[in-house]
Design an enzyme around this catalytic site. Structure first.
Site: not given
Length: 457
Positions: A129, A374-376
């Site tokens: 992100h 995982f901020c993805a």
């Protein structure tokens, strides 16, 4: 990517000393065990060398760029020499700037604020992100996840060929924070430049594991974070071409960014901004954080990346071989089993809520991993073949233990990881899958935690 072939002929070094290597943690089943930190992709433990360097400097702490006293001059020299060290670590070209920020996220938001008018940005949906989201004031084209490195290059070339005339920027990761796979950065840079675009490399997961050379890769900018490079404190780097940065308004307006400020006769203020890196470094800088990055750069360089890479690849092979022996485990991958990768591996376990599995690794084995998206989020959803509306939120699983959730488990390691931590992890996965957890768990404040006092068996 050739470094992995070269590394095979190099001697494998011992783990580098890191803080916390002897810390013990309690187990829910009783007793204590040395903590196995296998969440390097989030924040790597600080190198002992870095901590020692920072401790040696701490008594000499002083203001930077503004004081005539000895400690101020010493701190200023330390700050600016750290800039030189980072430039050398990254292979910066003549004219490149090294700007110190708070993190990779901060670095990419700084660059986003410096984009020229009508700039178009191209970014794959597979990005973290920090790379996916900063481009809010630009025209953004999100590219679908490729399934091979060659497909990534072809996808970018098609998108760039159809773009309107004007400035353009490509943003790409060097190593995925989900799969650990290396991306074809040099080839993507060549494609970008062939179509008149520039490219920024998110090296947050690459720089701690692999040499990053701006000139060799032919990228325009590189961004990375200190806390993933074995350096404590909130610090980061944006390094690369100076023209867009010098033409842009300062990222923060204030002292340090301004060269001259004067009142006008009409009561207003005229400002002359710096054209150096100081233009985007307003305010009192994080000198200790900056010095810790420089110390980490020196430590990794002196240790020798060939030896570090060789050892890490041995650990990667051990983890992948161990997981492959458990049929219920599915390792997530974009480019396939043979793709070069750093020490970052994500997986799911059939019949397990990922948060439940991660909690059991921690509570029953003293192993710290990460679970979630995982901020993805777009990438993990793609890898899991999920519907965009499926339940799943980074860091806040909604399913109860034992229920299916749209989350994965990530194990990550690096230069400070002992062999025993890897062996314990592989054994723990095998035992949890074959025998189940020894304890009952419940969801509390969005996290899966042991139900204290209630054993499973």
């Amino acid at each position: 990517m050739s470094v992995f072939t070269a590394a095979a002929d190099q001697s494998i070094c011992a783990p580098l000393p890191v803080l916390g290597k002897d810390v013990t943690v309690p187990l829910v089943t009783g007793g204590e065990v040395t903590y196995a930190a296998l969440d390097y992709a989030a924040s790597a433990p600080a190198l002992q060398r870095v901590w020692d360097d920072v401790a040696a400097y701490a008594p000499y702490y002083g203001s930077v760029h503004r004081g005539a006293g000895y400690l101020s001059q010493l701190s200023t020299d330390l700050f600016e020499s750290s800039r030189v060290t980072v430039a050398e670590f990254l292979g910066c070209r003549e004219g490149d700037q090294v700007i110190f920020t708070r993190s990779t996220t901060d670095s990419l938001n700084l660059l986003a604020a410096a984009l020229p008018a009508d700039c178009q940005v191209f970014v794959f949906e597979t990005e973290h992100h920090a790379s996916l989201l900063p481009w809010r004031d630009a025209r953004v084209t999100y590219l679908n996840a490729p399934r091979t490195p060659a497909q990534a290059v072809a996808t970018l070339e098609r998108a760039l060929a159809d773009r309107p005339v004007g400035p353009a920027l490509v943003c790409v990761t060097g190593a995925s924070n989900v799969t650990g796979e290396l991306w074809p950065v040099k080839e993507l840079a060549a494609a970008a430049h062939a179509h008149g675009a520039r490219i920024v490399l998110d090296a947050a997961q690459l720089a701690p594991h692999h040499p990053v050379d701006i000139g060799e890769l032919d990228v325009d900018w590189v961004a990375f974070s200190g806390h993933k490079l074995y350096a404590p404190f909130g610090s980061g780097v944006l390094a690369g071409r100076s023209d867009w940065l010098c033409d842009a308004e300062p990222y923060l307006a204030g002292g340090g960014a301004s060269r001259k400020v004067a009142r006008r006769t009409d009561g207003g203020v005229d400002v002359e901004w710096h054209t150096t890196a100081a233009r985007h470094e307003a305010g009192s800088p994080n000198v200790i954080g900056v010095y810790s990055i420089a110390s980490a750069c020196k430590a990794l360089t002196e240790a020798g990346f060939d030896s570090l890479v060789a050892r890490e690849q041995q650990l990667v092979s051990e983890v992948r071989a161990g997981l492959a022996e458990v049929p219920e485990v599915k390792v997530l991958s974009l480019f396939g089993d043979d793709a070069p990768r750093v020490g970052v591996i994500s997986f799911v376990v059939e019949g397990w809520n990922s948060s439940h599995f991660a909690a059991a690794l921690s509570a029953e084995y003293g192993i710290g991993v990460r679970d979630g998206l995982f901020c993805a989020h777009p990438l993990v959803r793609t890898l899991l073949g999920s519907d965009p509306q499926d339940v799943g939120e980074c860091g806040a699983p909604e399913a109860e233990p034992g229920e299916k959730s749209l989350n994965a488990i990530r194990v990550s390691f690096g230069a400070g990881t002992p062999d025993e931590h890897i062996e314990r992890f592989v054994r723990a996965v095998r035992e949890l899958v074959s025998e189940g957890a020894q304890w009952k768990y419940r969801t509390e404040d969005g996290r899966c935690v042991p139900d204290r006092g209630t054993a499973q068996h």
